[in-house]
Design an enzyme around this catalytic site. Structure first.
Site, PDB file in Angstrom:
ATOM      1  N   LYS A  76       0.796  -1.228   0.000  1.00 17.97           N
ATOM      2  CA  LYS A  76       0.000   0.000   0.000  1.00 17.97           C
ATOM      3  C   LYS A  76       0.830   1.281   0.000  1.00 17.97           C
ATOM      4  O   LYS A  76       0.349   2.324  -0.462  1.00 17.97           O
ATOM      5  CB  LYS A  76      -0.970  -0.002   1.180  1.00 17.97           C
ATOM      6  CG  LYS A  76      -2.051  -1.072   1.058  1.00 17.97           C
ATOM      7  CD  LYS A  76      -3.036  -1.001   2.202  1.00 17.97           C
ATOM      8  CE  LYS A  76      -4.137  -2.044   2.019  1.00 17.97           C
ATOM      9  NZ  LYS A  76      -5.160  -1.973   3.073  1.00 17.97           N
ATOM     10  N   ASP A 112      -9.844   2.630   1.966  1.00 19.50           N
ATOM     11  CA  ASP A 112      -9.818   1.977   3.274  1.00 19.50           C
ATOM     12  C   ASP A 112     -10.384   2.865   4.377  1.00 19.50           C
ATOM     13  O   ASP A 112     -11.085   2.391   5.273  1.00 19.50           O
ATOM     14  CB  ASP A 112      -8.389   1.583   3.653  1.00 19.50           C
ATOM     15  CG  ASP A 112      -7.920   0.309   2.976  1.00 19.50           C
ATOM     16  OD1 ASP A 112      -8.767  -0.520   2.598  1.00 19.50           O
ATOM     17  OD2 ASP A 112      -6.699   0.130   2.843  1.00 19.50           O
TER      18      ASP A 112
END
Length: 284
Positions: A76, A112
């Protein structure tokens, strides 16, 4: 070969992701909307690769006509230097979990934070927010920390195996939320004794990484406990917490709502969040 307008080719890059429910979640919503939606796993472990392969994988995805990619642990943050641009939210968080591939460009997004925030609002709407302990300050941890402070957490104490990474996240959070709202933790027992809630954003508890990031002896019934791992849905941490009577939040709603936004970014269509929640529940 260009992808037809009513078709989506997407994928997930990460390590140890064979049990992921993301492909089925996206494909079922695509089916419901009459799309030709194909979602593939690109598992670094299964391929014998690591994050050093990201440049090659991104180039291959573009050449094969992928519409977009989701990225998960451990990619990420490592993927950011390989992108052409970031959404405002991804830039602020410093982590990317969704990459849209369009017109030769790679644009990173972060869904997220939205996913965890929605799960928190739905699952723990009246939870005390004075002092919260968070385990982990990686890519997922950065998104969750932003979501927690946005949800009104007054003081967030971060514990991370890499102190420099934890301090980097604290500094990032200070830019958006002001100094003092987040700090690096040094004494876990003391922080837990004073906390209203605990959030695990590490991969500890996943099927491939069993265990718990916090000893059960540090939990108590008045604590609320949230988890972002969703396979298994009941991690060791959640089992320990529920055995004491703690209020808990599993990783399912975050998983679904980050996928809702990613689906919309990939397809250009609005997803039916309630339908995707039902799909997820039906997976068992």
């Amino acid at each position: 070969m260009p992808i037809p307008p009513n078709a989506v080719l997407a994928g997930l890059i990460g390590a140890g992701i064979q049990a992921s429910r993301t492909p089925a979640l996206h494909e079922r919503e695509g089916d419901a909307q009459g799309l030709r939606y194909l979602y593939r796993l690109i598992d670094l472990d299964a391929l014998g690769l690591n994050v050093a392969a990201l440049p090659e994988l991104l180039t291959a995805a573009q050449r094969m006509g992928f519409t977009g990619l989701n990225v998960t642990y451990p990619c990420k943050q490592a993927i950011i230097p390989l992108l052409d641009g970031l959404s405002k939210e991804a830039a602020g968080i410093g982590a990317v979990n969704t990459v849209v591939l369009h017109d030769g460009k790679r644009i990173g997004h972060n869904t997220d934070a939205l996913g965890f925030g929605e799960g928190f609002r739905r699952g723990l709407p009246d939870a005390a927010r004075h002092r919260v302990v968070q385990m982990g300050a990686g890519g997922a941890g950065a998104a969750v920390a932003h979501a927690l402070l946005s949800q009104g957490v007054e003081t967030l104490t971060l514990f991370e195996v890499d102190p420099a990474r934890a301090q980097g996240l604290v500094d990032n959070l200070a830019l958006r939320f002001g100094p003092g709202r987040a700090r690096v933790g040094t004494d876990l027992p003391a922080a837990m004794a004073a906390a209203d809630g605990l959030v695990n954003t590490t991969p500890m508890g996943m099927a491939k990484l069993p265990g718990t990031p916090v000893p059960a002896a540090l939990l108590r019934p008045s604590l609320w406990v949230a988890e972002i791992v969703y396979f298994p849905l009941e991690t060791q941490l959640l089992r320990d917490a529920r055995a004491l009577g703690c209020r808990t939040l599993d990783g399912s709603v975050m998983a679904v709502f980050q996928a809702v936004k990613a689906f919309e970014l990939f397809s250009g269509r609005q997803a039916d969040a309630d339908r995707m929640l039902r799909h997820f529940a039906n997976f068992g």
